[in-house]
Design a protein around this motif. Structure first.
Motif, mmCIF file in Angstrom:
data_model
loop_
_atom_site.group_PDB
_atom_site.id
_atom_site.type_symbol
_atom_site.label_atom_id
_atom_site.label_comp_id
_atom_site.label_asym_id
_atom_site.label_seq_id
_atom_site.Cartn_x
_atom_site.Cartn_y
_atom_site.Cartn_z
ATOM 1 N N SER A 49 0.832 -1.210 0.000
ATOM 2 C CA SER A 49 0.000 0.000 0.000
ATOM 3 C C SER A 49 0.863 1.256 0.000
ATOM 4 O O SER A 49 2.054 1.208 0.285
ATOM 5 N N ASN A 50 0.230 2.378 -0.286
ATOM 6 C CA ASN A 50 0.932 3.663 -0.260
ATOM 7 C C ASN A 50 0.654 4.393 1.057
ATOM 8 O O ASN A 50 0.683 5.606 1.116
ATOM 9 N N PHE A 51 0.413 3.643 2.124
ATOM 10 C CA PHE A 51 0.208 4.196 3.460
ATOM 11 C C PHE A 51 1.328 3.668 4.364
ATOM 12 O O PHE A 51 1.145 2.711 5.105
ATOM 13 N N PRO A 52 2.537 4.258 4.259
ATOM 14 C CA PRO A 52 3.683 3.751 5.021
ATOM 15 C C PRO A 52 3.849 4.448 6.371
ATOM 16 O O PRO A 52 3.325 5.541 6.591
ATOM 17 N N ASN A 53 4.616 3.808 7.229
ATOM 18 C CA ASN A 53 5.104 4.485 8.432
ATOM 19 C C ASN A 53 6.300 5.348 8.042
ATOM 20 O O ASN A 53 6.372 6.509 8.393
ATOM 21 N N THR A 54 7.226 4.747 7.312
ATOM 22 C CA THR A 54 8.368 5.468 6.732
ATOM 23 C C THR A 54 8.556 4.937 5.314
ATOM 24 O O THR A 54 8.011 3.903 4.955
ATOM 25 N N GLY A 55 9.337 5.611 4.531
ATOM 26 C CA GLY A 55 9.558 5.178 3.152
ATOM 27 C C GLY A 55 8.362 5.509 2.278
ATOM 28 O O GLY A 55 7.601 6.437 2.564
ATOM 29 N N ASN A 56 8.177 4.724 1.236
ATOM 30 C CA ASN A 56 7.101 4.974 0.274
ATOM 31 C C ASN A 56 5.925 4.011 0.393
ATOM 32 O O ASN A 56 4.859 4.279 -0.134
ATOM 33 N N GLN A 57 6.152 2.859 1.061
ATOM 34 C CA GLN A 57 5.127 1.822 1.067
ATOM 35 C C GLN A 57 5.013 1.153 2.426
ATOM 36 O O GLN A 57 5.944 1.172 3.221
ATOM 37 N N GLY A 58 3.853 0.568 2.661
ATOM 38 C CA GLY A 58 3.601 -0.265 3.822
ATOM 39 C C GLY A 58 2.831 -1.472 3.339
ATOM 40 O O GLY A 58 2.777 -1.748 2.140
ATOM 41 N N LEU A 59 2.187 -2.177 4.260
ATOM 42 C CA LEU A 59 1.409 -3.348 3.905
ATOM 43 C C LEU A 59 -0.002 -3.177 4.447
ATOM 44 O O LEU A 59 -0.186 -2.931 5.639
ATOM 45 N N SER A 60 -0.998 -3.269 3.565
ATOM 46 C CA SER A 60 -2.388 -3.212 4.032
ATOM 47 C C SER A 60 -2.831 -4.627 4.372
ATOM 48 O O SER A 60 -2.449 -5.590 3.715
ATOM 49 N N LEU A 61 -3.626 -4.721 5.442
ATOM 50 C CA LEU A 61 -4.115 -6.006 5.919
ATOM 51 C C LEU A 61 -5.624 -5.927 5.997
ATOM 52 O O LEU A 61 -6.172 -5.036 6.646
ATOM 53 N N SER A 62 -6.282 -6.844 5.344
ATOM 54 C CA SER A 62 -7.733 -6.883 5.393
ATOM 55 C C SER A 62 -8.166 -8.303 5.150
ATOM 56 O O SER A 62 -7.547 -9.031 4.383
ATOM 57 N N GLY A 63 -9.179 -8.733 5.832
ATOM 58 C CA GLY A 63 -9.774 -10.034 5.600
ATOM 59 C C GLY A 63 -11.268 -9.816 5.586
ATOM 60 O O GLY A 63 -11.766 -8.920 6.260
ATOM 61 N N PHE A 64 -11.961 -10.586 4.829
ATOM 62 C CA PHE A 64 -13.387 -10.334 4.685
ATOM 63 C C PHE A 64 -14.232 -11.294 5.513
ATOM 64 O O PHE A 64 -15.282 -10.928 6.008
ATOM 65 N N SER A 65 -13.776 -12.539 5.669
ATOM 66 C CA SER A 65 -14.581 -13.513 6.395
ATOM 67 C C SER A 65 -13.823 -14.174 7.532
ATOM 68 O O SER A 65 -14.416 -14.602 8.503
ATOM 69 N N ASP A 66 -12.503 -14.275 7.416
ATOM 70 C CA ASP A 66 -11.729 -14.959 8.448
ATOM 71 C C ASP A 66 -10.322 -14.358 8.511
ATOM 72 O O ASP A 66 -9.914 -13.601 7.623
ATOM 73 N N ILE A 67 -9.586 -14.726 9.535
ATOM 74 C CA ILE A 67 -8.227 -14.211 9.706
ATOM 75 C C ILE A 67 -7.326 -14.782 8.620
ATOM 76 O O ILE A 67 -7.409 -15.963 8.277
ATOM 77 N N SER A 68 -6.479 -13.926 8.081
ATOM 78 C CA SER A 68 -5.454 -14.357 7.131
ATOM 79 C C SER A 68 -4.097 -14.037 7.755
ATOM 80 O O SER A 68 -3.994 -13.206 8.657
ATOM 81 N N TYR A 69 -3.064 -14.680 7.239
ATOM 82 C CA TYR A 69 -1.746 -14.580 7.866
ATOM 83 C C TYR A 69 -0.680 -14.228 6.840
ATOM 84 O O TYR A 69 -0.780 -14.580 5.671
#
Length: 191
Positions: free
Chosen positions: A81-101
């Motif tokens: 994703s383009n929502f980083p803490n620092t730098g240019n990128q971060g990781l978006s996490l979303s699950g629709f029905s159950d936990i993903s890893y």
């Protein structure tokens, strides 16, 4: 008799050389770990393009160095994703029905102490809070956050002792109404 003495000396020298090499090898490994070498690959999530090379209109689902696990519908929400803490990128996490890893197995030294640092953010807001974030180290759940309301990136630190020559670092997540974010994951040995 001279032959026996020479043979004895050669055997002793060979044994000494083998022991000396083993000591040097173990010392080198301990020194490398003690210096705090970064053990996570692509913890800043900068190694991949922001967009999916196969579909330039979609975020990139490829995350170099990491393994995704869970239902394909849920793991599809784990994207660069383009929502980083620092730098240019971060990781978006979303699950629709159950936990993903998402996980990574790193080399460790049994009995050595380590420090895991990561930055975690949420953009879900009440009354639509339906999220969960989990952290596992070698299969043991060490952190859980349920229904985290909006928060900018916040630093989290977890200390652990390695149980073997490798350690799995795993993050589990579900965000039914919006997204959670992860960035700057780091594991280093500590003295």
């Amino acid at each position: 008799m001279k032959f026996t003495k020479k043979l004895s000396i050669i055997v002793c020298s060979l044994t000494t050389a083998i022991l000396h090499t083993a000591v040097i090898t173990n010392t080198y490994k301990s020194v490398a770990q003690a210096e705090g070498q970064e053990l996570i690959i692509n913890g800043s999530f900068e190694n991949d393009d922001l967009v999916d090379p196969d579909n330039p209109n979609a975020p990139n689902p490829n995350v170099t160095g990491w393994t995704k696990d869970g239902d394909p519908m849920d793991t599809s929400g784990i994207r660069i994703s383009n929502f980083p803490n620092t730098g240019n990128q971060g990781l978006s996490l979303s699950g629709f029905s159950d936990i993903s890893y998402i996980s990574q197995t790193i080399p460790t030294v049994k009995g050595q102490n380590y420090r895991l640092i990561y930055y975690f953010a949420s953009i879900e807001e009440p009354p639509d809070l339906k999220n969960k974030f989990q952290v596992f180290i070698s299969g043991k759940k060490v952190f859980v956050s349920n229904n985290t309301p909006f928060q900018p990136y916040r630093k989290y630190t977890i200390y652990f002792k390695a149980k073997g020559e490798s350690t799995e670092i795993k993050f589990g997540s579900i965000a039914k109404n919006s997204f959670l974010f992860l960035d700057n994951v780091s594991v280093k040995s500590i003295p």
